[in-house]
Write an enzyme that holds these catalytic residues in place. Structure first.
Site, PDB file in Angstrom:
ATOM      1  N   LYS A 139      -2.893 -20.552  -1.999  1.00  0.00           N
ATOM      2  CA  LYS A 139      -1.724 -21.272  -1.508  1.00  0.00           C
ATOM      3  C   LYS A 139      -0.451 -20.715  -2.145  1.00  0.00           C
ATOM      4  CE  LYS A 139      -2.152 -25.767  -0.737  1.00  0.00           C
ATOM      5  NZ  LYS A 139      -2.470 -27.211  -0.931  1.00  0.00           N
ATOM      6  N   ILE A 140       0.480 -20.314  -1.289  1.00  0.00           N
ATOM      7  CA  ILE A 140       1.784 -19.815  -1.724  1.00  0.00           C
ATOM      8  C   ILE A 140       2.846 -20.612  -0.970  1.00  0.00           C
ATOM      9  CG2 ILE A 140       3.335 -17.825  -1.809  1.00  0.00           C
ATOM     10  CD1 ILE A 140       0.928 -15.999  -1.831  1.00  0.00           C
TER      11      ILE A 140
END
Length: 363
Positions: A139-140
């Site tokens: 997750k970014i």
């Protein structure tokens, strides 16, 4: 047939927005996979903080890792990797059966890096390498600084869950970053089949305007914004640009509905699940929402590809004084700040628990 199976059969993936060690060890996650058609899982710092705070099942690993001299942050990632790789293994049959379309789990980079492009990229590559699971999404955040890291991570072959998206414009920017990374892989002669999802947060919109709009508009803003984003998603899938990439072997970056738990106690507890039914999307559900929908949910009409009445609804919010773009920017900033606060709480929790375990000699 359970309502969750009906959603699955229309082509929507249901992912659990939760992870705890008990969920893995008790067999509950396996049961959700087998009985409730759950095909993936997401996590975040708040979820891990709650899991570690309310359970003793992490104590033995905390004792070992703390004795090895790990910092609270390094210790956390050891705990998190143990959980998410265990979940990834449970979803591996789904991943293989769908040829990588589904069966994913997500792990977030440190939210302290949300405004640091290079550090975010380095952390994403490192976590994916350490997990050594093909069905792990990193997750970014889809912040301005996160977008270059998303493009570079995709180019590096790291599957990405773009998080903290609120507006259709933010979604489009994330989709552009993904496509740029894929197009660079095609140009470089690399395999372009790198998976990604773009996570649009829904219920927080309605929390933000509650008390400031007419009653007839309550709990309608998030769904209307989602309708516009869905229209943009469908347009992108049918665009010549994406089709050229798909012809070279690229996958679609799927649109994911996040923050789908009902926050208004006067509204149906399955409000967003029913409204966001759409093929080739992902709906991440808090555990309570998943169980509620499995028990008494109903599948209404599918989301119209053109967004239905979303423009008219958003025009009514504009008339009520809601600036959607400005509010969306604020929600993204507040979301990033909230994740940072949760991160600090989490590391403080690990530090204090490490000290307590060491002081009592608990194993």
């Amino acid at each position: 047939m359970k309502p969750t199976r009906k959603l699955h059969d229309l082509g929507q993936s249901l992912w659990l927005d939760n992870i705890t060690r008990e969920l893995l060890q008790s067999g509950s996650l396996e049961r959700y996979i087998e009985e409730l058609s759950v095909t993936g899982l997401t996590s975040n710092p708040t979820i891990f903080d709650h899991a570690i705070r309310s359970s003793g099942s992490y104590d033995e690993q905390i004792r070992r890792e703390a004795a090895a001299g790990r910092s609270p942050e390094a210790l956390f990632f050891e705990l998190a990797l143990a959980d998410v790789t265990g979940a990834a293994d449970l979803f591996r049959p789904t991943f293989e059966r769908t040829d990588g379309v589904d069966g994913w789990v997500s792990l977030e980079v440190s939210p302290l890096l949300a405004r640091e492009t290079e550090a975010t990229l380095a952390a994403a590559v490192d976590l994916h390498r350490r997990a050594a699971r093909p069905n792990l999404l990193i997750k970014i955040p889809g912040t301005a600084e996160g977008l270059p890291a998303i493009e570079e991570a995709i180019f590096a072959g790291v599957p990405v869950n773009v998080t903290l998206l609120f507006t259709p414009a933010q979604y489009r920017a994330a989709a552009e970053a993904y496509l740029r990374g894929i197009e660079r892989r095609i140009e470089a002669g690399l395999n372009p089949a790198v998976a990604s999802v773009a996570s649009l947060f829904v219920s927080r919109w309605d929390v933000a305007v509650r008390g400031n709009v007419p009653e007839e508009l309550l709990d309608r803003l998030g769904i209307a914004v989602a309708g516009q984003a869905y229209r943009g998603y469908r347009e992108l899938l049918s665009s010549a640009r994406f089709q050229r990439a798909a012809n070279a072997g690229a996958r679609a970056q799927r649109l994911l509905w996040a923050s789908t738990g009902t926050k208004n106690p006067a509204a149906p507890d399955t409000l967003y699940v029913t409204a966001l039914a759409a093929p080739f999307t992902v709906d991440t559900l808090p555990e309570s929402t998943l169980l509620a929908f499995a028990d008494h949910g109903t599948r209404g009409a599918l989301m119209p590809p053109d967004g239905g009445d979303c423009d008219a609804v958003l025009a009514r919010f504009a008339d009520a004084g809601v600036n959607v773009e400005a509010l969306g920017a604020r929600l993204q900033d507040e979301g990033a700040a909230a994740f940072v606060a949760s991160w600090h709480d989490l590391l403080d929790r690990i530090a204090s628990k490490s000290a307590a375990i060491a002081a009592t000699g608990q194993a």
